[in-house]
Design a protein around this motif. Structure first.
Motif, mmCIF file in Angstrom:
data_model
loop_
_atom_site.group_PDB
_atom_site.id
_atom_site.type_symbol
_atom_site.label_atom_id
_atom_site.label_comp_id
_atom_site.label_asym_id
_atom_site.label_seq_id
_atom_site.Cartn_x
_atom_site.Cartn_y
_atom_site.Cartn_z
ATOM 1 N N GLU A 133 15.829 -52.088 4.772
ATOM 2 C CA GLU A 133 16.070 -50.706 4.323
ATOM 3 C C GLU A 133 15.762 -49.700 5.442
ATOM 4 O O GLU A 133 15.907 -48.502 5.272
ATOM 5 N N SER A 134 15.322 -50.215 6.601
ATOM 6 C CA SER A 134 14.918 -49.336 7.712
ATOM 7 C C SER A 134 15.964 -49.338 8.818
ATOM 8 O O SER A 134 16.818 -50.228 8.886
ATOM 9 N N ASP A 135 15.868 -48.347 9.714
ATOM 10 C CA ASP A 135 16.821 -48.285 10.829
ATOM 11 C C ASP A 135 16.372 -49.121 12.008
ATOM 12 O O ASP A 135 17.182 -49.692 12.727
ATOM 13 N N ILE A 136 15.065 -49.160 12.222
ATOM 14 C CA ILE A 136 14.548 -49.891 13.380
ATOM 15 C C ILE A 136 13.101 -50.303 13.086
ATOM 16 O O ILE A 136 12.381 -49.596 12.384
ATOM 17 N N CYS A 137 12.747 -51.447 13.635
ATOM 18 C CA CYS A 137 11.400 -51.973 13.431
ATOM 19 C C CYS A 137 10.572 -51.685 14.691
ATOM 20 O O CYS A 137 11.122 -51.315 15.738
ATOM 21 N N CYS A 138 9.260 -51.848 14.600
ATOM 22 C CA CYS A 138 8.421 -51.761 15.806
ATOM 23 C C CYS A 138 7.171 -52.587 15.589
ATOM 24 O O CYS A 138 6.861 -52.973 14.463
ATOM 25 N N THR A 139 6.461 -52.883 16.670
ATOM 26 C CA THR A 139 5.144 -53.528 16.566
ATOM 27 C C THR A 139 4.147 -52.567 17.225
ATOM 28 O O THR A 139 4.550 -51.538 17.787
ATOM 29 N N SER A 140 2.881 -52.936 17.214
ATOM 30 C CA SER A 140 1.896 -52.025 17.805
ATOM 31 C C SER A 140 2.088 -51.921 19.312
ATOM 32 O O SER A 140 1.665 -50.952 19.926
ATOM 33 N N SER A 141 2.738 -52.934 19.914
ATOM 34 C CA SER A 141 2.881 -52.870 21.372
ATOM 35 C C SER A 141 4.106 -52.066 21.818
ATOM 36 O O SER A 141 4.196 -51.724 22.997
ATOM 37 N N ASN A 142 5.028 -51.765 20.915
ATOM 38 C CA ASN A 142 6.187 -50.981 21.374
ATOM 39 C C ASN A 142 6.476 -49.759 20.492
ATOM 40 O O ASN A 142 7.511 -49.112 20.642
ATOM 41 N N ALA A 143 5.549 -49.421 19.576
ATOM 42 C CA ALA A 143 5.803 -48.356 18.593
ATOM 43 C C ALA A 143 6.171 -47.019 19.253
ATOM 44 O O ALA A 143 7.124 -46.349 18.823
ATOM 45 N N VAL A 144 5.440 -46.655 20.310
ATOM 46 C CA VAL A 144 5.711 -45.355 20.943
ATOM 47 C C VAL A 144 7.105 -45.369 21.585
ATOM 48 O O VAL A 144 7.894 -44.435 21.410
ATOM 49 N N GLU A 145 7.438 -46.466 22.291
ATOM 50 C CA GLU A 145 8.761 -46.568 22.936
ATOM 51 C C GLU A 145 9.877 -46.540 21.895
ATOM 52 O O GLU A 145 10.916 -45.926 22.112
ATOM 53 N N VAL A 146 9.654 -47.219 20.773
ATOM 54 C CA VAL A 146 10.697 -47.260 19.731
ATOM 55 C C VAL A 146 10.956 -45.855 19.204
ATOM 56 O O VAL A 146 12.109 -45.403 19.118
ATOM 57 N N VAL A 147 9.899 -45.120 18.874
ATOM 58 C CA VAL A 147 10.099 -43.767 18.325
ATOM 59 C C VAL A 147 10.705 -42.863 19.398
ATOM 60 O O VAL A 147 11.615 -42.078 19.121
ATOM 61 N N ARG A 148 10.234 -43.026 20.629
ATOM 62 C CA ARG A 148 10.786 -42.205 21.721
ATOM 63 C C ARG A 148 12.278 -42.460 21.915
ATOM 64 O O ARG A 148 13.038 -41.564 22.272
ATOM 65 N N SER A 149 12.707 -43.689 21.640
ATOM 66 C CA SER A 149 14.119 -44.047 21.875
ATOM 67 C C SER A 149 15.082 -43.363 20.896
ATOM 68 O O SER A 149 16.288 -43.351 21.120
ATOM 69 N N LEU A 150 14.557 -42.819 19.807
ATOM 70 C CA LEU A 150 15.438 -42.215 18.804
ATOM 71 C C LEU A 150 15.765 -40.772 19.186
ATOM 72 O O LEU A 150 14.880 -40.019 19.607
#
Ligand code: 13P
Ligand code: SF4
Length: 318
Positions: A133-150
């Protein structure tokens, strides 16, 4: 007195279990993966140790058909979503993550209707249904990069409100709408315990997992995933560290850094679910091929999209 000894303390029994696991592993050509929080004896027999992201990647890279996943349910489920052709076994069916259970599809849809147009980032500590139901997943090691990528400014982040808060501090130009979830283990740590640990070990650097409360993160020298901490220690010239995460982590840190010292700020820093897996359950799992974790195809395909999107962000930013 012998009668009072638990089987976990019985060295002969443990030796026999290790022998049995080795034999079963060879017979079935299986591989054992374990998270950094697992019991020391489980970490010792694992073929591969890691944080959530490393374990997901490892399952994809190894060529064994049978994988015994020593961790909690969402981790084995993620491995199965990425590798439906492999048999993923979770030795203890009940090993779950209370934080992952704090978000479900209904709660997520409510958030989506409250913030229309905001993409959903889900922490890997979530069910396959929530990932789907989500657009993208993340883990604790890439959470900042994932959010930044949007490209969007407003983002929904579930379920961990502490991790969401940490991302917000790193990306102040974004507006993050967080879920209500939290990790009971990382929330258990008190300010007094941290202050006391710092007093007792004035030379030690404080590391913490981003699942810890913000007031604790504000006191740290390093914030990162379990494997991020390993890398920080490896590169740091410091000799002493206070480890602001689950105590299982200290076993691996000591093993890989025998000349450095590690202290846990609290006796209560224990994830009960991670400690459910024992050598006995691993042997049982291999012998009886239980408990296989599978996700139905419709959900799996959708969940995989948010995992694949996450994996591609990591590659771009590495
Ligand atoms: P890591 O991905 O940092 O290993 O964290 C997993 C987890 O559940 C932390 O509580
Ligand atoms: Fe879940 Fe917390 Fe245990 Fe990690 S430590 S598995 S987030 S309950």
């Amino acid at each position: 007195m012998v009668g009072k000894m638990s089987r976990i303390e019985d060295k002969d029994y443990q030796r026999e279990l290790r022998r049995k696991i080795k034999q079963l592993k060879q017979e079935k050509q299986a591989v054992i993966l374990a998270h950094n929080y697992e019991r020391p004896e489980v970490q010792e027999i694992a073929d591969f140790l890691g944080d959530s992201l490393e374990l997901s990647r490892a399952v994809t890279e190894i060529d064994a058909k049978i994988v015994v996943f020593c961790g909690v349910h969402f981790m084995a489920e993620t491995a199965s979503i990425l590798n439906p052709e492999k048999t993923i076994l979770l030795p203890v069916k009940e090993a779950g993550c209370p934080m992952a259970d704090m978000i479900n599809v209904k709660k997520l849809r409510d958030l989506k209707s409250r913030y229309p147009g905001a993409p959903v980032v889900c922490y890997v500590n979530s069910s396959a249904q929530v990932k789907a139901e989500s657009d993208i997943c993340c883990t604790s090691s890439n959470a900042v990069e994932v959010v930044r990528s949007l490209s969007e400014k407003e983002i929904i982040f579930v379920p961990d409100r502490n991790l969401a808060d940490y991302i917000q501090t790193q990306l102040p130009h974004k507006k993050i709408f967080a879920g209500e979830g939290y990790c009971p283990t990382h929330m258990r740590i008190s300010d007094e315990e941290i202050i006391q640990a710092k007093k007792e070990h004035p030379e030690a650097l404080l590391m913490a997992h981003p699942e810890c409360p913000p007031r604790l993160l504000a006191l740290t020298d390093y914030i990162g995933s379990t494997s991020g901490m390993l890398e920080f220690v490896r590169k740091s010239p410091a000799h002493e560290f206070i480890v602001g995460t689950e105590k299982g982590m200290i076993f691996r840190l000591r093993r890989e850094n025998p000349n450095k010292k590690f202290f846990s700020p609290s006796e209560h820093f224990v994830c009960a679910d991670m400690k459910l897996t024992t050598l006995g359950w691993i042997a049982h799992s291999l012998e009886n091929m239980v408990h296989e974790v599978k996700v139905n195809d419709r959900i799996r395909k959708k969940a995989r999209k948010s995992l694949d999107r996450m994996m591609s962000v990591k590659k771009v930013n590495k």
